[in-house]
Design an enzyme around this catalytic site. Structure first.
Site, PDB file in Angstrom:
ATOM      1  N   CYS A 199       1.813  31.499 -10.224  1.00 28.28           N
ATOM      2  CA  CYS A 199       2.502  30.554  -9.342  1.00 28.28           C
ATOM      3  C   CYS A 199       3.482  29.768 -10.196  1.00 28.28           C
ATOM      4  O   CYS A 199       3.072  29.013 -11.082  1.00 28.28           O
ATOM      5  CB  CYS A 199       1.496  29.625  -8.658  1.00 28.28           C
ATOM      6  SG  CYS A 199       2.260  28.351  -7.620  1.00 28.28           S
ATOM      7  N   GLY A 200       4.775  29.947  -9.951  1.00 31.76           N
ATOM      8  CA  GLY A 200       5.781  29.308 -10.783  1.00 31.76           C
ATOM      9  C   GLY A 200       5.804  27.799 -10.637  1.00 31.76           C
ATOM     10  O   GLY A 200       5.834  27.063 -11.627  1.00 31.76           O
TER      11      GLY A 200
ATOM     12  N   CYS B  10       9.340  28.611  -4.681  1.00 28.57           N
ATOM     13  CA  CYS B  10       8.481  29.454  -5.506  1.00 28.57           C
ATOM     14  C   CYS B  10       9.240  29.832  -6.764  1.00 28.57           C
ATOM     15  O   CYS B  10      10.275  30.502  -6.688  1.00 28.57           O
ATOM     16  CB  CYS B  10       8.053  30.706  -4.736  1.00 28.57           C
ATOM     17  SG  CYS B  10       7.093  31.863  -5.720  1.00 28.57           S
TER      18      CYS B  10
ATOM     19  N   ASN C  86      -1.580  23.589  -3.181  1.00 28.42           N
ATOM     20  CA  ASN C  86      -1.894  24.643  -4.148  1.00 28.42           C
ATOM     21  C   ASN C  86      -2.803  24.018  -5.208  1.00 28.42           C
ATOM     22  O   ASN C  86      -2.447  22.990  -5.799  1.00 28.42           O
ATOM     23  CB  ASN C  86      -0.624  25.181  -4.817  1.00 28.42           C
ATOM     24  CG  ASN C  86       0.336  25.798  -3.833  1.00 28.42           C
ATOM     25  OD1 ASN C  86      -0.067  26.355  -2.821  1.00 28.42           O
ATOM     26  ND2 ASN C  86       1.626  25.693  -4.116  1.00 28.42           N
TER      27      ASN C  86
ATOM     28  N   ASN D 168       5.137  32.622   3.225  1.00 28.77           N
ATOM     29  CA  ASN D 168       3.836  32.941   2.652  1.00 28.77           C
ATOM     30  C   ASN D 168       3.236  34.145   3.362  1.00 28.77           C
ATOM     31  O   ASN D 168       3.679  34.541   4.451  1.00 28.77           O
ATOM     32  CB  ASN D 168       2.888  31.745   2.790  1.00 28.77           C
ATOM     33  CG  ASN D 168       3.292  30.572   1.926  1.00 28.77           C
ATOM     34  OD1 ASN D 168       3.688  30.741   0.778  1.00 28.77           O
ATOM     35  ND2 ASN D 168       3.210  29.375   2.487  1.00 28.77           N
TER      36      ASN D 168
END
Length: 290
Positions: free
Chosen positions: A229-230, A93, A201, A84
Site C-alpha cells: 500500500c503506497g 493510491c 487502512n 477498490n
C-alpha cells in the site's frame, strides 16, 4: 460499450490492478463502470483479479473531476479513476499511480522522457505529481502526511495502538513488537468509527532500524490484506519518524510485495518504487454484462 474493451494487468510491489485504457471516456462512459462490474473484474476466480481498477482517462471526461481538482483541473490532463475491489471509489493510491503513469507511457499516451520532472495527475485525493526515474522506477509526490489523532485497532485478540495519518485517505499506523508475520489478517480489524467515519487502512509495523527501516502488513478498507500500500507506506514512514522525535527523513519500507523508499519532508512526502505491466488483452463479450 465496445464489444471487446482492452484491459491491462499490472502491479506496484504486488499491489495489483486491472487497468482500463479509456483516454476519451467513451469505452466506460456514464455508469458502465459501476460497482458490480468493478467487483467482477477484481474477482480472482471469476474475473481477472486485482486489488482494484484504474481507468486511464482524461480529466475532462470524469464528472467529479472539477469538484476534486478545483483550480488545478486544467493542469491535470489525466485522471486516475481508481476503484477498490469492492467497487467503492478510492481517493489515492501510491502504488496505483506509479502503475498509472507506467501504463500511460506503455500505451503511448505520454512520453517517458517528458516525465522526468513529473506529470501532474488528477486523483480524488487531489492532484499528484508522478515522475519516471532513470533506473526505470517511478516517484510520486504524495503530499504532506497529516496526523489527526491516535487510535487503536483490535485484531487477532490484541489491541494495537497507532497514529492516525491522512495521506488523502485515512490510515492507522500501529508500531508493534509483535512479529507482524504472525498476525491473522483474514478478518477486518475493528477500529474507532468516530475517529475513522469513512473506514481506515490499518498498518501493522515492525521497526527494523529506528527512523530508517520498517516492515509492514496492511489491511486496506474495501479490499482486505494487500501485498503493498503506497499511501500506507508513507503514513508508516511518517509515524516511524515521529516515534523517534523526527518530522523528516528517508525511510526504507518493506512490504510483502517488495521494497519502497519514502522521503518525508516538512512540506510533502515522496514515494519511490517499481511498476510492472504483466499482460494485455480484451474482455470477451460472453463475460461482459448484458
Amino acid at each position: 460499450m465496445t464489444s471487446s474493451p482492452r484491459v491491462l494487468i499490472g502491479h506496484g510491489t504486488e499491489n495489483d490492478f486491472v487497468v482500463l485504457p479509456d483516454p476519451d471516456g467513451t469505452v466506460w462512459a456514464g455508469g458502465r463502470l459501476d460497482a458490480a462490474v468493478v467487483r467482477r473484474l477484481c474477482d480472482r476466480r471469476a474475473g481477472l483479479g486485482g486489488d482494484g481498477v484504474l481507468r486511464l482517462v482524461r480529466s475532462a471526461h470524469v464528472p467529479d473531476a472539477p469538484a476534486v481538482l478545483g483550480e488545478d483541473l486544467d493542469r491535470c490532463e489525466w485522471f486516475m479513476d481508481h476503484r477498490n475491489a469492492d467497487g467503492s471509489y478510492a481517493e489515492m493510491c501510491g502504488n496505483g499511480i506509479r502503475l498509472f503513469l507506467h501504463a500511460l507511457i506503455g500505451e503511448g499516451l505520454v512520453d517517458r522522457a517528458a516525465c522526468a520532472d513529473g506529470l501532474l495527475v488528477g486523483t480524488r485525493g487531489g492532484p499528484r505529481r508522478v515522475g519516471a526515474t532513470a533506473d526505470g522506477s517511478y516517484w510520486v509526490d504524495m503530499g504532506p502526511a497529516r496526523e489527526f489523532g491516535r487510535g487503536s485497532a483490535q485484531l487477532d485478540g490484541r489491541s494495537f495502538d497507532g497514529l492516525a495519518v491522512s495521506m488523502g485517505n485515512p490510515h492507522l499506523a500501529a508500531i508493534t513488537d509483535v512479529d507482524v508475520d504472525t498476525l491473522d489478517l483474514t478478518t477486518p480489524p475493528r477500529f474507532d468509527p468516530e475517529l475513522f467515519p469513512e473506514g481506515v487502512n490499518v498498518e501493522l509495523v515492525n521497526v527494523v532500524e529506528p527512523a530508517a527501516h520498517v516492515r509492514l502488513r496492511v489491511f486496506e478498507r474495501g479490499v482486505g490484506e494487500t501485498r503493498s500500500c503506497g499511501t500506507g507506506a508513507c503514513a508508516v514512514a511518517y509515524a516511524a519518524l515521529v516515534a523517534e522525535g523526527y518530522r523528516e527523513g528517508t525511510v526504507v519500507v518493506d512490504v510483502p510485495g517488495g521494497r519502497l523508499s519514502v522521503q518525508v519532508g516538512p512540506e510533502t512526502t515522496v514515494l519511490t518504487g517499481p511498476a510492472v505491466l504483466v499482460a494485455t488483452g480484451v474482455l470477451c463479450p460472453e463475460w461482459l454484462p448484458a
